[in-house]
Design a protein around this motif. Structure first.
Motif, PDB file in Angstrom:
ATOM      1  N   PHE B 120       0.816  -1.219   0.000  1.00 50.54           N
ATOM      2  CA  PHE B 120       0.000   0.000   0.000  1.00 50.54           C
ATOM      3  C   PHE B 120       0.852   1.272   0.000  1.00 50.54           C
ATOM      4  N   MET B 121       2.127   1.114  -0.373  1.00 51.21           N
ATOM      5  CA  MET B 121       3.000   2.285  -0.548  1.00 51.21           C
ATOM      6  C   MET B 121       3.424   2.348  -2.013  1.00 51.21           C
ATOM      7  N   LEU B 122       3.960   3.492  -2.445  1.00 53.30           N
ATOM      8  CA  LEU B 122       4.501   3.559  -3.806  1.00 53.30           C
ATOM      9  C   LEU B 122       5.696   2.612  -3.929  1.00 53.30           C
ATOM     10  N   PRO B 123       5.916   2.046  -5.106  1.00 52.66           N
ATOM     11  CA  PRO B 123       6.992   1.062  -5.269  1.00 52.66           C
ATOM     12  C   PRO B 123       8.398   1.624  -5.000  1.00 52.66           C
ATOM     13  N   ASN B 124       8.709   2.831  -5.479  1.00 53.95           N
ATOM     14  CA  ASN B 124      10.045   3.385  -5.242  1.00 53.95           C
ATOM     15  C   ASN B 124       9.976   4.404  -4.120  1.00 53.95           C
ATOM     16  N   LEU B 125      10.132   3.928  -2.886  1.00 49.13           N
ATOM     17  CA  LEU B 125      10.018   4.801  -1.734  1.00 49.13           C
ATOM     18  C   LEU B 125      11.171   5.797  -1.677  1.00 49.13           C
ATOM     19  N   SER B 126      10.867   7.082  -1.680  1.00 47.13           N
ATOM     20  CA  SER B 126      11.904   8.066  -1.401  1.00 47.13           C
ATOM     21  C   SER B 126      12.059   8.150   0.113  1.00 47.13           C
ATOM     22  N   THR B 127      13.150   8.733   0.566  1.00 48.25           N
ATOM     23  CA  THR B 127      13.300   8.883   2.022  1.00 48.25           C
ATOM     24  C   THR B 127      12.884  10.266   2.474  1.00 48.25           C
ATOM     25  N   THR B 128      12.587  11.135   1.513  1.00 54.29           N
ATOM     26  CA  THR B 128      12.307  12.519   1.892  1.00 54.29           C
ATOM     27  C   THR B 128      10.840  12.904   1.748  1.00 54.29           C
ATOM     28  N   PHE B 129      10.022  12.057   1.192  1.00 53.22           N
ATOM     29  CA  PHE B 129       8.672  12.503   0.868  1.00 53.22           C
ATOM     30  C   PHE B 129       7.654  11.394   1.150  1.00 53.22           C
ATOM     31  N   GLU B 130       7.483  11.111   2.432  1.00 53.10           N
ATOM     32  CA  GLU B 130       6.506  10.090   2.821  1.00 53.10           C
ATOM     33  C   GLU B 130       5.074  10.536   2.565  1.00 53.10           C
ATOM     34  N   GLY B 131       4.844  11.832   2.508  1.00 49.41           N
ATOM     35  CA  GLY B 131       3.508  12.330   2.191  1.00 49.41           C
ATOM     36  C   GLY B 131       2.997  11.730   0.888  1.00 49.41           C
ATOM     37  N   ASP B 133       4.590   9.115  -0.797  1.00 45.47           N
ATOM     38  CA  ASP B 133       4.918   7.703  -1.004  1.00 45.47           C
ATOM     39  C   ASP B 133       4.200   6.766  -0.031  1.00 45.47           C
ATOM     40  N   VAL B 134       3.811   7.291   1.128  1.00 45.39           N
ATOM     41  CA  VAL B 134       3.175   6.451   2.152  1.00 45.39           C
ATOM     42  C   VAL B 134       1.774   6.954   2.532  1.00 45.39           C
ATOM     43  N   PHE B 135       1.690   8.226   2.904  1.00 44.55           N
ATOM     44  CA  PHE B 135       0.413   8.706   3.462  1.00 44.55           C
ATOM     45  C   PHE B 135      -0.657   8.909   2.386  1.00 44.55           C
ATOM     46  N   ALA B 136      -0.277   9.474   1.240  1.00 45.03           N
ATOM     47  CA  ALA B 136      -1.264   9.650   0.168  1.00 45.03           C
ATOM     48  C   ALA B 136      -1.802   8.300  -0.316  1.00 45.03           C
ATOM     49  N   PRO B 137      -0.933   7.310  -0.608  1.00 44.51           N
ATOM     50  CA  PRO B 137      -1.486   6.011  -1.022  1.00 44.51           C
ATOM     51  C   PRO B 137      -2.349   5.363   0.070  1.00 44.51           C
ATOM     52  N   ALA B 138      -1.927   5.474   1.333  1.00 41.56           N
ATOM     53  CA  ALA B 138      -2.734   4.878   2.409  1.00 41.56           C
ATOM     54  C   ALA B 138      -4.149   5.454   2.394  1.00 41.56           C
ATOM     55  N   SER B 139      -4.252   6.782   2.275  1.00 41.18           N
ATOM     56  CA  SER B 139      -5.580   7.412   2.266  1.00 41.18           C
ATOM     57  C   SER B 139      -6.389   6.961   1.064  1.00 41.18           C
ATOM     58  N   ALA B 140      -5.725   6.854  -0.073  1.00 35.06           N
ATOM     59  CA  ALA B 140      -6.431   6.455  -1.289  1.00 35.06           C
ATOM     60  C   ALA B 140      -6.925   5.010  -1.189  1.00 35.06           C
ATOM     61  N   TYR B 141      -6.088   4.104  -0.645  1.00 34.91           N
ATOM     62  CA  TYR B 141      -6.532   2.711  -0.502  1.00 34.91           C
ATOM     63  C   TYR B 141      -7.678   2.612   0.509  1.00 34.91           C
ATOM     64  N   LEU B 142      -7.613   3.411   1.580  1.00 31.40           N
ATOM     65  CA  LEU B 142      -8.746   3.444   2.519  1.00 31.40           C
ATOM     66  C   LEU B 142     -10.026   3.873   1.805  1.00 31.40           C
ATOM     67  N   ALA B 143      -9.894   4.899   0.974  1.00 30.35           N
ATOM     68  CA  ALA B 143     -11.064   5.394   0.238  1.00 30.35           C
ATOM     69  C   ALA B 143     -11.604   4.330  -0.709  1.00 30.35           C
ATOM     70  N   CYS B 144     -10.707   3.468  -1.211  1.00 31.76           N
ATOM     71  CA  CYS B 144     -11.106   2.373  -2.112  1.00 31.76           C
ATOM     72  C   CYS B 144     -11.685   1.189  -1.351  1.00 31.76           C
ATOM     73  N   GLY B 145     -11.695   1.244  -0.032  1.00 33.75           N
ATOM     74  CA  GLY B 145     -12.339   0.170   0.716  1.00 33.75           C
ATOM     75  C   GLY B 145     -11.401  -0.809   1.404  1.00 33.75           C
ATOM     76  N   VAL B 146     -10.082  -0.591   1.338  1.00 38.06           N
ATOM     77  CA  VAL B 146      -9.163  -1.471   2.069  1.00 38.06           C
ATOM     78  C   VAL B 146      -9.410  -1.286   3.572  1.00 38.06           C
ATOM     79  N   GLU B 147      -9.438  -2.389   4.315  1.00 35.62           N
ATOM     80  CA  GLU B 147      -9.722  -2.327   5.757  1.00 35.62           C
ATOM     81  C   GLU B 147      -8.473  -1.932   6.548  1.00 35.62           C
ATOM     82  N   LEU B 148      -8.655  -1.255   7.657  1.00 33.19           N
ATOM     83  CA  LEU B 148      -7.537  -0.839   8.512  1.00 33.19           C
ATOM     84  C   LEU B 148      -6.570  -1.984   8.787  1.00 33.19           C
TER      85      LEU B 148
END
Lengths: 272, 272, 272
Positions: B120-131, B133-148
């Protein structure tokens, strides 16, 4: 999916606080299918002039039926009406302090009401934030199909501020500054039709008094028709006379601000 | 079209760069039907206090199920958990540094997880921009119905910063500044219910110590109840005590900033 | 509801005026189901470099088929082509002044046309605001399904500005500054693949000449790997070399601006 309901927002709240997003939360809570578009949130505190100009400039480009929500309101929490006005194209929601006047005049007043009905406001009314508690819900309920008449009693006229009227005398135009934009263009309240009565010709040079300074200035169709750095008057994209500098910044040349007086003299008469 | 999924964003990225729009691109790529609303992107760098305040103020106005994404994160790239917390109303996604705490407390903690699952993260994780690479995809997958539960292991508590707690002593209230808004209103961490325990009465005059300065100040229901230019304390639209000047700018009167100490003394006790 | 059409906007219009909202009004009037996302409106006047960088950085995160509308245009109203270019992922609409070049190169040019057909422009063309009158309608008609070929004649190449090319010589890299972000990070036009040819190793220390100043600087994977306050070079989230200060502001240390020259020397060669 049928019709999408567009709601625009024009406020002086800025975007560093949560004021605007609270309004958007309220709107989407009442009308989840609304599409919200920002006109601007950077109107200077209490500056009805800028609000008048920006609303007038933007509103006519929006889809018929768009609901324009304006929260530019030096008088929040005091006695002045909160109104909804239906024009020939859009619907306008805001305080009755003149801020809606020019945009409504442009397309024609159809009908208006005062917002009185408590059931279309948030239950715990604050005294400091009518944008969120009164105007945002009103716009959202309108988007959901509530009729104007349900919000409160009919009104037959709205406040019109005096600064919206520029005048054309025999040999001069007199107006004032409505807005200074990001590029330093000085936008006046002199509209295209007033220029027609003044019989302005492309390429003609005028004498202008801008606040306390005087300058010669060419009337042109586009900035680029005068040398780089030269003063030029054009009819801007909002149909108002603008004072600009080709590739420069007119507001750096004059001590000019929103509300400053502008006079345009026909040069022949000064010489003769 | 069923339910529209609202995702809010609260960051310190500003709007002159492409940071925020990259996050929006990522969200819409994963969940094209998401509706994205900005809370603010102008939180000062590393300032968790402002984030706490703005999220608390805005979140409760949004539709149940709204996903709030917060990227205010002095510790990006270092060890601290990245979490998702479900409250009674909204879902909160962000770093576990206290920034989510007050908003979650307000509505009640239901459950929480740590974000660990790489899919549920972007494939090429940067170390400087978790917003992005991590947080934006997490919110989007939640919106798509993925369970906590699919994002990672359960957590039972979150970091709560000490600055969210104001105190009510016998004859004084002690708090600190959370935010100074666009209008110069000084917003404290003293909440309405603490004022009730302090038995504050409308119109009562207090002695206040604001950072290093002292002043007398009236508690009022609205700005307009004191003369123009006078100091006034009101319970603001977010239920926090605000120090304001009627039609003026309180932050111009004091050397005050986010984090400054605020003390409110009952005047009778000072006199006696 | 099928496919939602995403249109991004990247301009130098700022958000205090009604320019951007007029463009959005035009878009939604033509294509009411469009979803509009702001990349940025704070590109400095006439600064094609910043536009190149921001578009390149943001575009690849958006859904395939996203329409990117760019209005960064020192030459508005003069002779230069207005183009639409289809890349392998997105569609790009803007002036042919180089601003679209790097984003299109990144994903690969598929085909392009010049915008000539008057029926896809607003009826009353202003000379000062092609963003609203030409580019916004073009994007909206594309979103509505109009084919590229209907807008005008095919083009086979686009303007590519010289500043997009950094060079790798034997012992030095030479580039220039594309953008200085909100955090003071200095973003160069040196891309990751050029660093590979230069055989840069993590932890290696270089000599850098930044505008007129010289400094030693470590190449690192993340800001946090050098002491607080130390200079560091990282490959930023957009795959460009950035010069940063851990928890500090690199742009405060140097007299550096968009367009400044950057040289990176291998230290061993300086010493020997």
């Amino acid at each position: 999916m049928g019709h999408r309901h567009i709601i625009t927002l024009l406020t002086g709240f800025g975007v560093q606080d949560a004021y605007v997003s609270s309004m958007k939360g309220v709107i989407l809570d009442i009308c989840p299918e609304a599409v919200i578009i920002d006109i601007s949130h950077n109107v200077r505190k209490f500056d009805v002039r800028q609000g008048v100009f920006l609303l007038h400039q933007a509103a006519s480009y929006f889809l018929e039926g768009t609901i324009h929500t304006v929260v530019i309101d030096p008088g929040v929490g005091t006695e002045r009406r909160r109104i909804i006005v239906k024009g020939k194209r859009g619907v306008f929601v805001g305080p009755d302090n003149g801020v809606l006047s020019l945009a409504v005049q442009k397309e024609g007043f159809v009908k208006g009401v005062e917002i009185r009905e408590k059931k279309f406001m948030l239950p715990n009314l604050s005294t400091t934030f009518e944008g969120r508690d009164v105007f945002a819900p009103a716009s959202a309920y309108l988007a959901c199909g509530v009729e104007l008449e349900e919000f409160g009693p009919r009104i037959s006229r709205m406040v019109t501020p005096s600064f919206t009227r520029a005048t054309c005398k025999k040999d001069k135009l007199v107006g004032e500054v409505l807005h200074v934009d990001r590029f330093g263009n000085v936008i006046t309240n002199i509209q295209r039709r007033l220029l027609s009565s003044f019989k302005v010709v492309k390429g003609e040079v005028f004498q202008a008094k801008i606040a306390k300074d005087c300058a010669r200035i060419t009337f042109s169709r586009t900035y680029g028709n005068v040398p780089v750095g030269a003063l030029v008057m054009v009819v801007g994209s909002g149909n108002f006379l603008e004072i600009s500098v080709n590739r420069g910044c007119a507001s750096d040349l004059f001590k000019v601000d929103v509300g400053s007086r502008i006079e345009i003299f026909r040069l022949s008469n000064i010489i003769s």
